[in-house]
Design a protein around this motif. Structure first.
Motif, PDB file in Angstrom:
ATOM      1  N   LEU A 136       0.837  -1.207   0.000  1.00 19.82           N
ATOM      2  CA  LEU A 136       0.000   0.000   0.000  1.00 19.82           C
ATOM      3  C   LEU A 136       0.870   1.255   0.000  1.00 19.82           C
ATOM      4  CD1 LEU A 136      -2.784  -1.015   2.558  1.00 19.82           C
ATOM      5  CD2 LEU A 136      -3.084  -0.628   0.110  1.00 19.82           C
ATOM      6  N   HIS A 140       0.233   3.355  -3.290  1.00 20.39           N
ATOM      7  CA  HIS A 140      -0.964   4.180  -3.084  1.00 20.39           C
ATOM      8  C   HIS A 140      -0.860   5.520  -3.821  1.00 20.39           C
ATOM      9  CE1 HIS A 140      -4.341   6.192  -1.175  1.00 20.39           C
ATOM     10  NE2 HIS A 140      -4.729   5.006  -0.743  1.00 20.39           N
ATOM     11  N   LEU A 402      -8.387 -10.794  -2.630  1.00 18.46           N
ATOM     12  CA  LEU A 402      -8.788  -9.486  -2.105  1.00 18.46           C
ATOM     13  C   LEU A 402      -7.605  -8.536  -2.037  1.00 18.46           C
ATOM     14  CD1 LEU A 402     -10.816  -7.576  -0.761  1.00 18.46           C
ATOM     15  CD2 LEU A 402     -10.263  -8.661   1.437  1.00 18.46           C
ATOM     16  N   THR A 405      -6.310  -7.578  -5.508  1.00 12.46           N
ATOM     17  CA  THR A 405      -7.225  -6.637  -6.174  1.00 12.46           C
ATOM     18  C   THR A 405      -7.003  -5.215  -5.676  1.00 12.46           C
ATOM     19  OG1 THR A 405      -8.898  -8.364  -6.426  1.00 12.46           O
ATOM     20  CG2 THR A 405      -9.641  -6.079  -6.610  1.00 12.46           C
ATOM     21  N   ILE A 406      -6.856  -5.052  -4.363  1.00 11.03           N
ATOM     22  CA  ILE A 406      -6.621  -3.721  -3.789  1.00 11.03           C
ATOM     23  C   ILE A 406      -5.327  -3.130  -4.328  1.00 11.03           C
ATOM     24  CG2 ILE A 406      -6.111  -2.474  -1.652  1.00 11.03           C
ATOM     25  CD1 ILE A 406      -7.996  -4.444  -0.218  1.00 11.03           C
ATOM     26  N   CYS A 410      -4.657   0.197  -6.778  1.00 12.55           N
ATOM     27  CA  CYS A 410      -3.713   1.264  -6.408  1.00 12.55           C
ATOM     28  C   CYS A 410      -2.683   1.467  -7.511  1.00 12.55           C
ATOM     29  CB  CYS A 410      -3.015   0.919  -5.096  1.00 12.55           C
ATOM     30  SG  CYS A 410      -4.039   1.095  -3.626  1.00 12.55           S
TER      31      CYS A 410
END
Length: 596
Positions: A136, A140, A402, A405-406, A410
């Protein structure tokens, strides 16, 4: 296949440790997002203080180093010698190949992502949760600004030193001795010399002593502890950080000294910047705003306005949300320690940039300010998801889908966001789209349009900027410069005078007004304003303009004196020697005529 997170027996795929594969994935994915910045150019918003700075462009020569470390200056910026040094090294190695300057920022971001993963893995023993946090952080969209904006090199570099400080502190916590503590102090000092926003680090280290380092009380013993049991180890933890607090205080003092008198003026909240009520609203809206943008990273921009026109209930709702989350974190501090630690990390690291005291005209939200602080929320999300999915007994395959995918989402959004930073035109066109009421965005888009030869469109955006903020002196000055280039000197003079009302001591405005007056045939008035500019600053360009003006009205002897000053200040000033020769010739002809 079951994924191992054992501290003793690292998992492997085809004989390769998971840690190595995760690090490789972080490097490849980050390069995939950011490699396009190799073709980017500096933008016309603060980057000029780097690319046109003669000290920085000279590289690591003694004069430049002395400038970077000096404690006074006119730059209106805090003390950050290592940030300047990093740019000097870029110029020394790459010259004006700015694509390589951006590559340095990308490399630092990659190192930060890798260090974050290895630090979390080392502190918590959790492999996949640490990997998700690092993914992340690396991908991000909110972090794009810190990497793709040359000015924000200080952000990625100070984060590198911060993570280095954490690494040294973890080693120190395992074996307490003076040598290891001195390494902590050294790394922290380097971070403060890059960006003083790290003044919050000593408090963060105290928070980490609670979890995951468990130096205040272990998880096994905590259920049996009362408040008194916490006090002694907590007080020891605080006392241990006193040298770090002293370094933080020194950094604040040095930054104030560097900023000089500007530091006092910029910290006063006035009706021209933001009222106290507006600043209080901004605090709550900033904290809530970053969370919204973290969850839904759309319509990101380099500029966001202060929320002067936002209804009060927005701030009230944000305050209620923040207080509710804080209460929940405190309530769960024993069973979910990562919640209060991650939330405290987020709150504490944002304090220097969302405080009620206004450090200049800062926006309510700036993506760059979230670079380090969002790590705390990423920890809450990652560890919280882990707890939730374990409670729901989700399959490993479902969890992997999951998380992947996130991270893919990003990746895609960040790739497009990096594209906006290609040049000033793209950047501020996007800013105008996202924040159409930003006078700064319209002004800077107009500047980019002038450089692209789109003068009619540029004039339109300058005027929109002035409609939004009629007293914005930069838009008046920039519009006047454009009008002068089009031969519309009378209208330009009007805008220069408007700008001078707001900035009566700005030598550049006096110079520009003098030049416009000269071109409009009002040479005597031009001389007055050019001399006023020289009273404020002895710039060779103003001396040259004054010399040209004096030639026009036949005052050749005075013109010669001005050209001499130009050459003394800048021997290679274009055409100065030729114009001085011309003035001497005309002066000689006048003397010959008078003698006859």
């Amino acid at each position: 296949m079951t994924l191992s997170i054992s501290k003793k027996e690292p998992g492997r795929i085809l004989g390769v440790r998971y840690e190595l594969l995760i690090c490789l994935a972080l490097v490849i994915s980050t390069i995939g997002v950011y490699y396009q910045i190799r073709g980017h150019v500096p933008v016309s918003y603060d980057d000029e203080y780097i690319i046109y700075n003669q000290y920085v462009k000279a590289g690591t020569v003694w004069e430049s180093l002395a400038w970077a470390f000096r404690l006074s200056g006119e730059e209106r910026t805090y003390w950050k010698p290592l940030a300047w040094l990093s740019h000097m090294l870029d110029f020394q190695f790459y010259g004006n190949d700015f694509g390589m300057h951006y590559m340095t920022s990308m490399l630092l971001h990659i190192l930060n992502s890798l260090m974050l993963f290895l630090l979390l893995r080392k502190m918590t023993g959790e492999l996949w949760m640490s990997a998700f946090v690092s993914g992340l952080f690396a991908l991000h969209p909110l972090n794009v600004e810190s990497v793709a904006w040359l000015t924000q090199r200080q952000n990625v570099l100070c984060t590198f030193f911060f993570l280095l400080t954490l690494w040294a502190y973890i080693n120190y916590s395992k074996r307490v001795n003076i040598f290891r503590y001195s390494i902590v102090l050294a790394a922290y000092t380097l971070g403060l010399m890059t960006k003083p926003v790290l003044v919050a680090v000593p408090i963060i280290l105290i928070v980490l002593d609670y979890w995951p380092l468990e130096r205040i009380v272990s998880r096994a013993e905590e259920t049996k502890c009362d408040l008194k049991t916490y006090l002694l180890p907590f007080s020891r933890s605080v006392a241990e950080k006193i040298p770090l607090f002293i370094l933080a205080a020194i950094s604040i003092i040095l930054s104030f000294q560097r900023m000089g008198s500007h530091s006092v003026d910029s910290l006063i909240t006035t009706s021209e910047t933001a009222t106290l009520i507006m600043r209080i609203k901004s605090v709550f809206l900033s904290y809530a705003g970053y969370i919204v943008k973290m969850i839904w990273p759309q319509n990101l921009s380099i500029l966001y306005p202060l929320p002067g026109s936002l209804p009060g209930w927005w701030a009230a709702a944000a305050a209620l949300f923040l207080l509710t989350v804080s209460a929940l974190a405190i309530y769960c501090y024993r069973i979910k320690p990562y919640f209060i630690v991650g939330w405290a990390w987020y709150i504490i690291f944002l304090v220097p940039v969302v405080c009620i005291i206004q450090a200049g005209f800062q926006p309510v939200i700036g993506d760059r300010y979230a670079y380090v602080s969002l790590i705390g929320l990423f920890v809450v999300i990652s560890w919280g998801m882990g707890d939730l999915l374990r409670h729901m007994r989700c399959s490993t395959q479902g969890i992997s889908i999951l998380v992947s995918t996130i991270l893919i989402i990003c990746f895609v959004i960040s790739w497009f966001q990096v594209h906006y930073w290609e040049n000033s035109f793209r950047l501020f066109k996007n800013a105008v789209r996202v924040v159409p009421g930003s006078y700064l965005a319209h002004n800077n888009l107009a500047l980019a349009m002038v450089q692209a030869g789109m003068t009619d469109e540029a004039e339109k955006h300058y005027k929109i900027s002035l409609e939004i903020k009629p007293d914005y002196f930069k838009a008046h000055n920039n519009l006047a410069n454009l009008l002068v280039s089009q031969g519309m000197n009378d209208e330009a003079i009007f805008h220069y005078k408007k700008a001078l009302i707001q900035r009566p001591d700005d030598w550049i405005l006096y110079n520009n007004l003098g030049l416009a007056l000269m071109k409009a045939g009002m040479e005597k008035d031009a001389v007055t304003f050019l001399k006023r500019a020289l009273e404020i600053n002895q710039d060779p360009r103003t001396h040259y303009n004054l010399g040209e003006t004096l030639i026009r009205i036949g005052r050749y002897k005075e013109a010669i004196a001005q050209f001499k000053k130009v050459i003394a200040l800048k021997p290679d000033f274009p055409n100065a020697l030729n114009r001085m020769t011309y003035a001497r010739t005309k002066e000689g002809q006048n003397k010959g005529t008078n003698n006859r």
